[in-house]
Design a protein around this motif. Structure first.
Motif, PDB file in Angstrom:
ATOM      1  N   GLN A 166      18.529  59.352 -37.024  1.00  0.00           N
ATOM      2  CA  GLN A 166      19.933  59.206 -37.403  1.00  0.00           C
ATOM      3  C   GLN A 166      20.673  58.157 -36.573  1.00  0.00           C
ATOM      4  O   GLN A 166      21.871  57.965 -36.735  1.00  0.00           O
ATOM      5  N   TYR A 167      19.980  57.422 -35.703  1.00  0.00           N
ATOM      6  CA  TYR A 167      20.628  56.500 -34.770  1.00  0.00           C
ATOM      7  C   TYR A 167      20.436  55.031 -35.137  1.00  0.00           C
ATOM      8  O   TYR A 167      20.254  54.189 -34.269  1.00  0.00           O
ATOM      9  N   LEU A 168      20.506  54.694 -36.407  1.00  0.00           N
ATOM     10  CA  LEU A 168      20.271  53.318 -36.846  1.00  0.00           C
ATOM     11  C   LEU A 168      21.218  52.328 -36.175  1.00  0.00           C
ATOM     12  O   LEU A 168      20.777  51.315 -35.636  1.00  0.00           O
ATOM     13  N   TYR A 192      13.687  41.607 -35.043  1.00  0.00           N
ATOM     14  CA  TYR A 192      14.153  41.963 -36.394  1.00  0.00           C
ATOM     15  C   TYR A 192      12.998  42.476 -37.241  1.00  0.00           C
ATOM     16  O   TYR A 192      13.167  43.403 -38.035  1.00  0.00           O
ATOM     17  N   SER A 193      11.823  41.871 -37.065  1.00  0.00           N
ATOM     18  CA  SER A 193      10.651  42.294 -37.832  1.00  0.00           C
ATOM     19  C   SER A 193      10.211  43.701 -37.433  1.00  0.00           C
ATOM     20  O   SER A 193       9.892  44.530 -38.302  1.00  0.00           O
ATOM     21  N   ALA A 195      18.614  47.646 -40.431  1.00  0.00           N
ATOM     22  CA  ALA A 195      18.043  47.671 -39.088  1.00  0.00           C
ATOM     23  C   ALA A 195      17.697  46.265 -38.607  1.00  0.00           C
ATOM     24  O   ALA A 195      17.780  45.978 -37.415  1.00  0.00           O
ATOM     25  N   ALA A 196      17.322  45.373 -39.528  1.00  0.00           N
ATOM     26  CA  ALA A 196      17.019  43.988 -39.155  1.00  0.00           C
ATOM     27  C   ALA A 196      18.261  43.099 -39.172  1.00  0.00           C
ATOM     28  O   ALA A 196      18.423  42.237 -38.304  1.00  0.00           O
ATOM     29  N   LEU A 251      10.116  46.803 -40.019  1.00  0.00           N
ATOM     30  CA  LEU A 251       8.870  47.522 -40.276  1.00  0.00           C
ATOM     31  C   LEU A 251       8.947  48.997 -39.892  1.00  0.00           C
ATOM     32  O   LEU A 251       8.369  49.856 -40.569  1.00  0.00           O
ATOM     33  N   VAL A 252       9.663  49.309 -38.827  1.00  0.00           N
ATOM     34  CA  VAL A 252       9.809  50.709 -38.408  1.00  0.00           C
ATOM     35  C   VAL A 252      10.659  51.480 -39.410  1.00  0.00           C
ATOM     36  O   VAL A 252      10.352  52.632 -39.741  1.00  0.00           O
TER      37      VAL A 252
END
Length: 176
Positions: free
Chosen positions: A26-28, A138-139, A156-157, A143-144
């Motif tokens: 939940q911590y994006l 960023y990658s 996220a990126a 991917l995560v």
């Protein structure tokens, strides 16, 4: 008594490892901010080393690709809002191709960082040093977070990318 100075580096490394590689949670936004700090600090260190080596070697007095930049609303919107969105979309296509090889996240992200550093170096070779590690971060973020959803992976990126570009715009805007 606990030796805080001795344990601090390990805590910092754990914190960044969590932000960069832990499974989605939940911590994006919090993780995006930490990933921005990681990305910008290592990128600035790489640029500083490249500038130092370049100046010692007599290759350049001022880093190429930094002269003539103007701090304007157009530059701000392009660098901070538009570029991260377009480049993150193109990065997602690059990663879509690279994940077909079934390499680890770190290997895939490293290759993507090299590719995107190379793309930026086509504009000005010096730019490679400021973008390689950023795109590695960023990658990793993309991917995560991709198993959760494309939207989460994109954010996220794109968030640390936008923050990093904001830092560059702020530096360019400083009076010389």
């Amino acid at each position: 008594m606990i030796d805080v100075a001795r344990h601090a580096p390990a805590r910092v490394i754990r914190c960044f490892r969590w932000a960069l590689l832990a499974p989605p949670d939940q911590y994006l936004v919090r993780r995006s901010l930490l990933n921005f700090v990681l990305s910008v600090s290592v990128s600035l260190a790489m640029v500083a080393v490249a500038v130092g080596i370049g100046r010692l070697a007599g290759v350049f007095e001022h880093p190429p690709g930094t002269s003539g930049a103007e701090a304007s609303l157009h530059f701000f919107v392009g660098a901070v809002l538009v570029a991260p969105v377009i480049e993150t979309w193109l990065l997602s296509l690059t990663l879509w191709l690279l994940v077909r090889f079934e390499w680890s996240i770190l290997t895939t992200a490293s290759l993507a960082g090299l590719v995107w550093g190379g793309f930026h170096a086509l504009v000005a070779p010096f730019w490679f040093f400021g973008t390689f590690f950023g795109f590695f971060v960023y990658s990793c973020c993309y991917l995560v977070w991709r198993p959760r959803s494309y939207r989460h992976a994109f954010l996220a990126a794109a968030l640390p990318h936008g923050f990093q570009n904001l830092s560059v715009v702020a530096l360019v805007a400083l009076p010389t």
